[in-house]
Design a protein around this motif. Structure first.
Motif, PDB file in Angstrom:
ATOM      1  N   GLU A   5       1.011  -1.137  -0.093  1.00  0.00           N
ATOM      2  CA  GLU A   5      -0.026   0.008  -0.019  1.00  0.00           C
ATOM      3  C   GLU A   5       0.892   1.146   0.037  1.00  0.00           C
ATOM      4  OE1 GLU A   5      -0.583  -2.746   1.989  1.00  0.00           O
ATOM      5  OE2 GLU A   5      -2.175  -3.359   0.648  1.00  0.00           O
ATOM      6  N   ILE A   6       1.924   1.138   0.891  1.00  0.00           N
ATOM      7  CA  ILE A   6       2.826   2.193   0.954  1.00  0.00           C
ATOM      8  C   ILE A   6       3.457   2.671  -0.677  1.00  0.00           C
ATOM      9  CG2 ILE A   6       4.865   3.382   1.741  1.00  0.00           C
ATOM     10  CD1 ILE A   6       4.182   2.259   4.462  1.00  0.00           C
ATOM     11  N   VAL A   7       4.032   1.493  -1.147  1.00  0.00           N
ATOM     12  CA  VAL A   7       4.487   1.714  -2.247  1.00  0.00           C
ATOM     13  C   VAL A   7       3.475   2.205  -3.406  1.00  0.00           C
ATOM     14  CG1 VAL A   7       5.470   0.237  -4.479  1.00  0.00           C
ATOM     15  CG2 VAL A   7       6.229  -0.272  -1.925  1.00  0.00           C
ATOM     16  N   ASP A   8       2.154   1.831  -3.417  1.00  0.00           N
ATOM     17  CA  ASP A   8       1.241   2.215  -4.137  1.00  0.00           C
ATOM     18  C   ASP A   8       0.953   3.598  -4.107  1.00  0.00           C
ATOM     19  OD1 ASP A   8       0.513  -0.248  -5.151  1.00  0.00           O
ATOM     20  OD2 ASP A   8      -1.387  -0.707  -4.020  1.00  0.00           O
ATOM     21  N   GLU A   9       0.860   4.112  -2.696  1.00  0.00           N
ATOM     22  CA  GLU A   9       0.904   5.420  -2.644  1.00  0.00           C
ATOM     23  C   GLU A   9       1.873   6.432  -2.992  1.00  0.00           C
ATOM     24  OE1 GLU A   9      -0.187   7.049   1.623  1.00  0.00           O
ATOM     25  OE2 GLU A   9      -0.889   4.982   2.074  1.00  0.00           O
ATOM     26  N   ALA A  10       3.306   5.751  -3.038  1.00  0.00           N
ATOM     27  CA  ALA A  10       4.184   6.408  -3.411  1.00  0.00           C
ATOM     28  C   ALA A  10       4.255   6.527  -5.105  1.00  0.00           C
ATOM     29  CB  ALA A  10       5.687   5.770  -3.121  1.00  0.00           C
ATOM     30  N   VAL A  11       3.761   5.653  -5.775  1.00  0.00           N
ATOM     31  CA  VAL A  11       3.481   5.618  -7.160  1.00  0.00           C
ATOM     32  C   VAL A  11       2.478   6.867  -7.527  1.00  0.00           C
ATOM     33  CG1 VAL A  11       2.797   4.326  -9.232  1.00  0.00           C
ATOM     34  CG2 VAL A  11       4.503   3.321  -7.546  1.00  0.00           C
ATOM     35  N   ARG A  12       1.339   6.706  -6.715  1.00  0.00           N
ATOM     36  CA  ARG A  12       0.319   7.843  -7.030  1.00  0.00           C
ATOM     37  C   ARG A  12       0.928   9.053  -6.838  1.00  0.00           C
ATOM     38  NH1 ARG A  12      -3.264   4.007  -4.598  1.00  0.00           N
ATOM     39  NH2 ARG A  12      -3.068   5.134  -2.719  1.00  0.00           N
ATOM     40  N   ALA A  13       1.885   9.324  -5.923  1.00  0.00           N
ATOM     41  CA  ALA A  13       2.168  10.664  -5.501  1.00  0.00           C
ATOM     42  C   ALA A  13       3.114  11.370  -6.521  1.00  0.00           C
ATOM     43  CB  ALA A  13       2.950  10.580  -3.934  1.00  0.00           C
ATOM     44  N   GLY A  14       4.100  10.186  -6.943  1.00  0.00           N
ATOM     45  CA  GLY A  14       4.905  10.492  -8.125  1.00  0.00           C
ATOM     46  C   GLY A  14       3.966  10.923  -9.424  1.00  0.00           C
ATOM     47  N   ARG A  15       3.145  10.211  -9.815  1.00  0.00           N
ATOM     48  CA  ARG A  15       2.227  10.474 -11.079  1.00  0.00           C
ATOM     49  C   ARG A  15       1.567  11.853 -10.660  1.00  0.00           C
ATOM     50  NH1 ARG A  15       2.458  10.482 -15.874  1.00  0.00           N
ATOM     51  NH2 ARG A  15       3.393   8.638 -15.574  1.00  0.00           N
ATOM     52  N   ALA A  16       1.086  12.298  -9.501  1.00  0.00           N
ATOM     53  CA  ALA A  16       0.503  13.425  -9.143  1.00  0.00           C
ATOM     54  C   ALA A  16       1.693  14.526  -9.286  1.00  0.00           C
ATOM     55  CB  ALA A  16      -0.252  13.446  -7.595  1.00  0.00           C
ATOM     56  N   ALA A  17       2.645  14.441  -8.740  1.00  0.00           N
ATOM     57  CA  ALA A  17       3.665  15.441  -9.167  1.00  0.00           C
ATOM     58  C   ALA A  17       3.720  15.932 -10.465  1.00  0.00           C
ATOM     59  CB  ALA A  17       4.942  14.901  -8.328  1.00  0.00           C
ATOM     60  N   LEU A  18       3.876  14.674 -11.283  1.00  0.00           N
ATOM     61  CA  LEU A  18       4.127  14.792 -12.997  1.00  0.00           C
ATOM     62  C   LEU A  18       2.914  15.618 -13.319  1.00  0.00           C
ATOM     63  CD1 LEU A  18       5.588  11.308 -13.874  1.00  0.00           C
ATOM     64  CD2 LEU A  18       6.988  13.485 -13.747  1.00  0.00           C
ATOM     65  N   ASP A  19       1.662  15.448 -12.960  1.00  0.00           N
ATOM     66  CA  ASP A  19       0.450  16.028 -13.454  1.00  0.00           C
ATOM     67  C   ASP A  19       0.345  17.549 -12.885  1.00  0.00           C
ATOM     68  OD1 ASP A  19       0.074  13.807 -14.785  1.00  0.00           O
ATOM     69  OD2 ASP A  19      -1.460  13.234 -13.485  1.00  0.00           O
ATOM     70  N   GLY A  20       1.221  17.761 -11.983  1.00  0.00           N
ATOM     71  CA  GLY A  20       1.085  18.992 -11.093  1.00  0.00           C
ATOM     72  C   GLY A  20       2.680  19.886 -11.485  1.00  0.00           C
ATOM     73  N   GLU A  21       2.861  20.476 -10.119  1.00  0.00           N
ATOM     74  CA  GLU A  21       4.064  21.426 -10.173  1.00  0.00           C
ATOM     75  C   GLU A  21       5.328  20.960 -10.625  1.00  0.00           C
ATOM     76  OE1 GLU A  21       4.477  23.018  -6.203  1.00  0.00           O
ATOM     77  OE2 GLU A  21       6.343  24.099  -6.864  1.00  0.00           O
ATOM     78  N   TRP A  22       5.670  19.776 -10.519  1.00  0.00           N
ATOM     79  CA  TRP A  22       7.102  19.086 -10.948  1.00  0.00           C
ATOM     80  C   TRP A  22       6.820  18.982 -12.495  1.00  0.00           C
ATOM     81  CZ3 TRP A  22      11.658  19.760  -9.847  1.00  0.00           C
ATOM     82  CH2 TRP A  22      12.479  18.598 -10.250  1.00  0.00           C
ATOM     83  N   GLY A  23       5.852  18.595 -12.862  1.00  0.00           N
ATOM     84  CA  GLY A  23       5.581  18.078 -14.334  1.00  0.00           C
ATOM     85  C   GLY A  23       5.811  19.457 -14.932  1.00  0.00           C
ATOM     86  N   ALA A  24       5.284  20.340 -14.738  1.00  0.00           N
ATOM     87  CA  ALA A  24       5.439  21.950 -15.168  1.00  0.00           C
ATOM     88  C   ALA A  24       6.559  22.826 -14.923  1.00  0.00           C
ATOM     89  CB  ALA A  24       4.164  22.652 -14.789  1.00  0.00           C
ATOM     90  N   ALA A  25       7.389  22.055 -14.048  1.00  0.00           N
ATOM     91  CA  ALA A  25       8.812  22.899 -13.953  1.00  0.00           C
ATOM     92  C   ALA A  25       9.687  22.862 -15.204  1.00  0.00           C
ATOM     93  CB  ALA A  25       9.601  22.100 -12.784  1.00  0.00           C
ATOM     94  N   THR A  26      10.117  24.216 -15.262  1.00  0.00           N
ATOM     95  CA  THR A  26      11.130  24.444 -16.443  1.00  0.00           C
ATOM     96  C   THR A  26      12.443  23.834 -16.101  1.00  0.00           C
ATOM     97  OG1 THR A  26      11.904  26.485 -15.580  1.00  0.00           O
ATOM     98  CG2 THR A  26       9.856  26.637 -16.958  1.00  0.00           C
ATOM     99  N   THR A  27      13.339  23.752 -17.365  1.00  0.00           N
ATOM    100  CA  THR A  27      14.749  23.319 -17.000  1.00  0.00           C
ATOM    101  C   THR A  27      15.590  24.047 -15.961  1.00  0.00           C
ATOM    102  OG1 THR A  27      15.049  22.894 -19.286  1.00  0.00           O
ATOM    103  CG2 THR A  27      16.988  23.060 -18.129  1.00  0.00           C
ATOM    104  N   GLU A  28      15.173  25.581 -16.160  1.00  0.00           N
ATOM    105  CA  GLU A  28      16.022  26.546 -15.128  1.00  0.00           C
ATOM    106  C   GLU A  28      15.352  25.975 -13.868  1.00  0.00           C
ATOM    107  OE1 GLU A  28      15.060  30.301 -16.069  1.00  0.00           O
ATOM    108  OE2 GLU A  28      16.746  30.932 -15.358  1.00  0.00           O
ATOM    109  N   GLU A  29      14.434  25.512 -13.533  1.00  0.00           N
ATOM    110  CA  GLU A  29      13.689  25.319 -12.164  1.00  0.00           C
ATOM    111  C   GLU A  29      14.299  24.154 -11.543  1.00  0.00           C
ATOM    112  OE1 GLU A  29       9.350  27.885 -12.530  1.00  0.00           O
ATOM    113  OE2 GLU A  29       9.607  25.968 -13.004  1.00  0.00           O
ATOM    114  N   ARG A  30      14.210  23.186 -12.612  1.00  0.00           N
ATOM    115  CA  ARG A  30      14.812  21.748 -12.083  1.00  0.00           C
ATOM    116  C   ARG A  30      16.323  21.798 -11.853  1.00  0.00           C
ATOM    117  NH1 ARG A  30      12.208  19.823 -16.804  1.00  0.00           N
ATOM    118  NH2 ARG A  30      13.774  19.115 -17.651  1.00  0.00           N
TER     119      ARG A  30
END
Ligand code: NAD
Length: 478
Positions: free
Chosen positions: A38-63
């Protein structure tokens, strides 16, 4: 220190735990939480949510800026990282201070720098192309991150090897789920707290602790929400991960085991070759994937080399233990096997006695063997301890053949003062890295990896960024 998971930007250590053992004294030093499915599932979901959100929208400069903040964050807590790495592994403090922690910082800095050599949506080419008779088209190629990537690392260089993958994975814009070795959870936990302080968006970096087979490692590598797997560890574990990942055809990058040869030619600077072989065989008590376990020496200098190597090996002090009782027992079983196979034990071969608390730890003696045939298991199998077997050879041709007669192909070292010979021999050795008159001299931009059972793919510089991103062609009819 207390190991914790880090999932979706929050620390947690719920569920069962297993003991952490200090390899220097053999005593319990802490507890590590075991991630459930369950914890691994949550981590995978959290990663996907980050990509659909702020982290996915980060520019090269921000990364790139995030990577620099992480590097600065490790630097600011340098001593804490050194303490944690030494406590988990028992390695000499000087090694953690000069190799493990500085290299981890360097990994983040190197990839922050590299991002500027590689513009956003890199490899963009705009060419009016051939379009199969239907008119002109403009093709260009963008690179996009793979998605949620699982990074699984071993215990020998815990933070160095973890960050060697985490830095390029984040640089390329992926979300990461890291699973360090169950033996060495501490610096990974500190890294998560540095990520947190550095303000990395929640879910961009997640950390789960636990075992491999039947546990967190397997849950991750068989997970359909994981878009790629980068793994460093044993070749047999790589094979198990490959089977587990097959159902979802998950892309893999593998850095696996080795049985690394060194070739010492009679024309070598013998003192440098002896010193270099002591380093390459015994650094971190032989627990580095690049360590030499097979030494081939040209017959004219064989006796002299073996005597000097043994002499120098006997003077080694201050070396660290094997990582665990289990690994100590494995290495000692090879010391016994070598004797059964008919080896001459030139020096070492047993367990050192210190007369202090280390006698309850997991130490073995640095060991030099001779006299075994190439078919001996001791010469063919990776031991991953402070031991090398030295055998004579006569010709250059024979040296190359002996070096290549192995299921592995990670790294090799050639000792010679003949420049032509070095250039002739190096490309013929079936390893991913050939060092000439040196060992473990690394430029982080060069390709790093193994052939045969030693791995799949290359890491380092652009090579890692290539693995952690995917080229996508866009074709626009004009
Ligand atoms: P290991 O393969 O036992 O474990 C490595 C990691 O894999 C750990 O995190 C472990 O929990 C996990 N794991 C184990 N079984 C798993 C499974 N079935 N599914 C998913 N994950 C699993 O290796 P180790 O003993 O930690 O490290 C030593 C080995 O690593 C040696 O063979 C060494 O040569 C190799 N190594 C290679 C490199 C390289 O760059 N090529 C570098 C360092 C170490």
């Amino acid at each position: 220190m207390k190991a914790e998971h880090y999932v979706g930007g929050a620390f947690r250590s719920d569920g069962s735990a297993f003991p952490l053992v200090d390899p220097v004294t053999g005593t319990e030093s802490g507890a590590v939480p075991e991630a459930t499915r369950e914890i691994v599932d949550e981590a995978v979901r959290a990663g996907r949510a980050a990509l659909d959100g702020e982290w996915g929208a980060a520019t090269t400069e921000e990364r790139a800026a995030a990577l620099r903040r992480i590097a600065d964050g490790i630097q600011a807590r340098f001593e804490e990282f050194v303490d944690a790495e030494v406590a988990d592994t028992g390695k000499p403090r000087a090694l953690a201070e000069t190799v493990d922690i500085p290299r981890a910082i360097g990994n983040f800095r190197a990839y922050a720098d590299l991002l500027y050599g590689r513009p956003e949506r890199a490899y963009t080419t705009a060419v009016p192309g051939w379009s199969g008779g239907t008119g002109q088209a403009l093709n260009y190629t963008v690179r996009r991150p793979l998605g949620v990537v699982a990074i699984i690392s071993p215990w020998n260089l815990p933070l160095l090897l973890l960050t060697w993958k985490v830095a390029p994975a984040l640089a390329a814009g992926n979300a990461v789920i890291a699973k360090p070795s169950e033996e060495t959870p501490s610096t990974a936990t500190l890294l998560a707290s540095v990520m947190h302080e550095a303000g990395l968006p929640a879910g961009a970096f997640n950390l789960v602790h636990g075992h491999g087979a039947g546990a967190a490692g397997e849950f991750l590598t068989g997970h359909e929400g994981v878009d790629a797997i980068a793994f460093t560890g044993e070749s047999a574990t790589g094979a198990a991960i490959m089977r587990n990942a097959a159902d979802h055809v998950t892309p893999l990058s593998f850095e696996l085991g080795g049985k690394n040869p060194a070739l010492v030619f009679a024309d070598a600077d013998l003192e440098a070759a002896v010193d270099g072989t002591v380093r390459s065989s015994f650094t971190h008590s032989g627990q580095i994937c690049l360590c030499t376990e097979r030494v081939y020496v040209q017959r004219a200098v064989f006796e002299e080399f073996v005597a000097a190597l043994a002499e120098k090996t006997r003077t080694l002090t201050g070396y660290g233990p094997m990582i665990s009782a289990g690994h100590r027992d494995k290495v000692l079983s090879y010391y016994r096997l070598a004797a059964d196979e008919g080896a001459t034990v030139v020096t070492g071969g047993g367990v050192p006695v210190f007369g202090d608390e280390r006698d309850a730890g997991f130490y073995v003696e640095p060991t030099v063997l001779t006299g075994l045939p190439e078919t001996a298991r001791t010469v063919r199998e990776e031991i991953f301890g402070p031991v090398c077997h030295v055998a004579p050879f006569d010709t250059e041709e024979e040296a190359v053949r002996l070096a290549n007669d192995s299921p592995y192909g990670l790294a090799s070292t050639v000792w010679t003062r003949d420049l032509s010979r070095a250039h002739r021999v190096a490309p013929r050795i079936e390893t991913g890295i050939v060092w000439v008159n040196c060992w473990n001299l690394r430029d982080l931009r060069t390709p790093f990896g193994g052939v045969k059972a030693s791995g799949i793919g290359r890491e380092g510089g652009e090579y890692s960024l290539d693995f952690f991103s995917e080229p996508v062609n866009v074709c626009i009819q004009i």
